[in-house]
Design an enzyme around this catalytic site. Structure first.
Site, mmCIF file in Angstrom:
data_model
loop_
_atom_site.group_PDB
_atom_site.id
_atom_site.type_symbol
_atom_site.label_atom_id
_atom_site.label_comp_id
_atom_site.label_asym_id
_atom_site.label_seq_id
_atom_site.Cartn_x
_atom_site.Cartn_y
_atom_site.Cartn_z
ATOM 1 N N ASN A 7 0.879 -1.175 0.000
ATOM 2 C CA ASN A 7 0.000 0.000 0.000
ATOM 3 C C ASN A 7 0.915 1.222 0.000
ATOM 4 O O ASN A 7 1.467 1.596 1.031
ATOM 5 C CB ASN A 7 -0.883 -0.029 1.247
ATOM 6 C CG ASN A 7 -1.891 1.108 1.266
ATOM 7 O OD1 ASN A 7 -1.823 2.020 0.434
ATOM 8 N ND2 ASN A 7 -2.798 1.068 2.216
ATOM 9 N N ARG A 91 -2.632 -2.006 -3.444
ATOM 10 C CA ARG A 91 -3.900 -1.332 -3.214
ATOM 11 C C ARG A 91 -3.883 -0.054 -4.049
ATOM 12 O O ARG A 91 -2.924 0.719 -3.983
ATOM 13 C CB ARG A 91 -4.025 -0.960 -1.742
ATOM 14 C CG ARG A 91 -5.240 -0.116 -1.503
ATOM 15 C CD ARG A 91 -5.173 0.569 -0.171
ATOM 16 N NE ARG A 91 -6.362 1.396 -0.018
ATOM 17 C CZ ARG A 91 -6.358 2.569 0.583
ATOM 18 N NH1 ARG A 91 -5.238 3.053 1.077
ATOM 19 N NH2 ARG A 91 -7.459 3.254 0.688
ATOM 20 N N HIS A 180 -13.370 2.186 0.128
ATOM 21 C CA HIS A 180 -13.357 1.071 1.091
ATOM 22 C C HIS A 180 -13.976 -0.200 0.487
ATOM 23 O O HIS A 180 -14.444 -1.071 1.221
ATOM 24 C CB HIS A 180 -14.145 1.398 2.377
ATOM 25 C CG HIS A 180 -13.591 2.516 3.185
ATOM 26 N ND1 HIS A 180 -14.396 3.447 3.804
ATOM 27 C CD2 HIS A 180 -12.326 2.855 3.500
ATOM 28 C CE1 HIS A 180 -13.649 4.322 4.459
ATOM 29 N NE2 HIS A 180 -12.382 3.986 4.286
ATOM 30 N N ARG A 241 -13.037 14.516 8.511
ATOM 31 C CA ARG A 241 -13.850 14.933 7.356
ATOM 32 C C ARG A 241 -15.278 15.216 7.796
ATOM 33 O O ARG A 241 -15.824 14.532 8.665
ATOM 34 C CB ARG A 241 -13.888 13.839 6.280
ATOM 35 C CG ARG A 241 -12.540 13.549 5.656
ATOM 36 C CD ARG A 241 -12.711 12.675 4.413
ATOM 37 N NE ARG A 241 -11.431 12.142 3.986
ATOM 38 C CZ ARG A 241 -11.134 10.847 3.982
ATOM 39 N NH1 ARG A 241 -12.028 9.942 4.346
ATOM 40 N NH2 ARG A 241 -9.947 10.449 3.578
ATOM 41 N N GLU A 385 -8.310 -6.062 4.513
ATOM 42 C CA GLU A 385 -8.181 -5.673 3.113
ATOM 43 C C GLU A 385 -6.951 -6.313 2.480
ATOM 44 O O GLU A 385 -6.969 -6.701 1.310
ATOM 45 C CB GLU A 385 -8.112 -4.152 2.994
ATOM 46 C CG GLU A 385 -9.427 -3.497 3.388
ATOM 47 C CD GLU A 385 -9.287 -2.050 3.807
ATOM 48 O OE1 GLU A 385 -9.492 -1.190 2.950
ATOM 49 O OE2 GLU A 385 -8.966 -1.788 4.986
#
Ligand code: ADP
Length: 407
Positions: A7, A91, A180, A241, A385
């Site tokens: 990643n 990823r 996601h 956020r 993941e």
């Protein structure tokens, strides 16, 4: 077969090495502060002490080389030779409308990922640096890319289009993509296994609640709607956020506070959410701690955060005309029983009955947190993941020519 999962960020790179016959993690680690003087490589192997190495790593090619050196290190390594890394999976945040599944990297795939730079300017260029760095170090090893957006490509137009002039979609691909996806995909599969029912029979709402957070309506195993949009800013309230807001707030605030577009963008992405409302932290643990000590702002932030999740679960149950299970995953979803309790308390009208004892149990396993009599189940499903990236990579790499170069 050993699969290395990468990643890559702009100044960091995380890795996990899997042995795929057993799906065992052989090693994990990260390189931080790439491009700075004292870069740090942290390497972990289960049952051994963590290794930290500080050196100057100016770009991703050197970072990958350092990782490979570490993986084959006489004392700290887990492999005898670099050739034992037989496939690499990356990823990639944004696959736009081009990628609805994971693919092996070739010249065309790289070109297409580059074309998507505008949609994910912070992420996709960094992933490309990771891909190029692996190519430099392991030129003969197949690489696969697994996209955060791919799972959501099944959404119908009614879910993914915005009610704005369609020319913006045609010219600039302005639409909901969702993120996601790898996590929502993984936890829905795990949930179906746990419930002992085929995914195609289930109506699920998956809540990935980490620092970034999104809810997905998963109808018969496919993403039907999701709370993140063109970018990860839309939807739930998150660590920093804002999530959903009236878009008119943007010009209004720019005008009143004399802000530039970049400043408003940064305010909404980096200085909003839990952080802004609590005035304490973007970390749910600290917000809950402050709330329990009587801090009113922390309580408000927590309540707003939970309320927004509940609202999405309700909306998606209506969107799918039913609900079999709510899934909680990621940092907050897996660990915060207080948050799960607050969300589920408002879902009794569906017939979701929380079992407080089960909710309070801490475990790394999939578990039910509702009573056996509850009509709708709520499950905690630890996400993974990296494992899904490793599985896709393994499948694609094995498919290439039917056999593997190094196996
Ligand atoms: P991301 O991958 O989006 O950075 P994670 O899924 O790792 O995030 O989640 C990180 C967040 O999880 C942290 O910001 C923290 O708020 C939250 N978290 C971790 N452990 C707990 C806990 N025990 N209770 C509440 N929140 C937690």
């Amino acid at each position: 077969m050993n699969v290395l999962v990468i990643n890559a960020g702009s100044s960091s790179l995380k890795y996990q090495l899997y042995e795929m016959n057993t799906e065992q993690v052989l090693a994990t680690g990260r390189v931080e502060r790439i491009g700075m003087e004292s870069s740090i490589l942290t390497h972990e192997v289960e049952g051994r002490a963590e290794v930290r190495e500080v050196s100057e790593i100016l770009e991703h090619t050197t970072a990958i080389r350092k990782v490979l050196d570490m993986l084959t290190h006489r004392q700290f390594g887990v492999l005898n030779a670099i050739s034992e890394v037989q496939a690499v999976g990356h990823r990639v945040v944004h696959g736009g409308e081009t990628f609805s599944e994971s693919v092996l990297v070739d010249a065309n795939v790289k070109l297409e990922i580059r074309k998507l730079f505008d949609l994910a300017p912070l992420h996709n260029p960094a992933h490309m640096m990771g891909i190029a760095a692996v190519e430099m170090n392991l030129p003969d090893v197949p690489q696969a890319v697994v996209f955060d957006t791919a799972f959501h490509q099944t959404m119908p137009k009614t879910s993914y289009l915005y009610a704005i002039p369609t020319v913006l979609y045609r010219k600039h691909q302005v639409r909901r993509y969702g993120f996601h996806g790898t996590s929502h995909d993984y936890v829905s599969q795990r949930a179906a296994e746990y419930l002992g029912r085929p995914l195609r029979d289930l109506k699920l709402v998956s809540c990935h609640i980490g620092n970034g957070a999104s809810c997905t309506a998963i109808l018969h195993g496919r993403s039907y709607d999701t709370s993140m949009g063109l970018t990860p800013l839309e939807g739930l309230m998150m660590g920093t956020r804002s999530g959903d807001l009236d878009p008119a707030i943007v010009p209004y605030t720019m005008n009143k506070e004399d802000l530039t577009l970049n400043e408003v963008n940064s305010m909404l992405n980096k200085h909003s959410g839990l952080m802004a409302v609590s005035g304490i932290s973007s970390d749910m643990r600290e917000v809950v701690q402050a709330m329990e000590a009587g801090n009113e702002q922390a309580k408000l932030a927590f309540e707003m955060y939970a309320y927004r999740i509940r609202k999405y679960i309700g909306a998606y149950a209506a969107a799918m005309d039913g609900l079999d299970a709510v899934l909680f995953t990621a940092g907050v979803g897996e660990n915060s029983d207080v948050l799960r309790k607050r969300v589920c308390e408002g879902l009794t009208f569906f017939g979701l009955e929380l079992d407080h004892g089960r909710n309070a149990v801490r475990s790394k396993d999939v578990r039910r947190i509702t009573t056996d009599a509850s009509k709708v189940a709520a499950l905690v499903v630890p996400t993974n993941e990296e494992l899904l990236i490793a599985r896709d990579t393994y499948r694609l790499a094995r498919g290439q020519g039917g056999e593997l170069r190094h196996e």
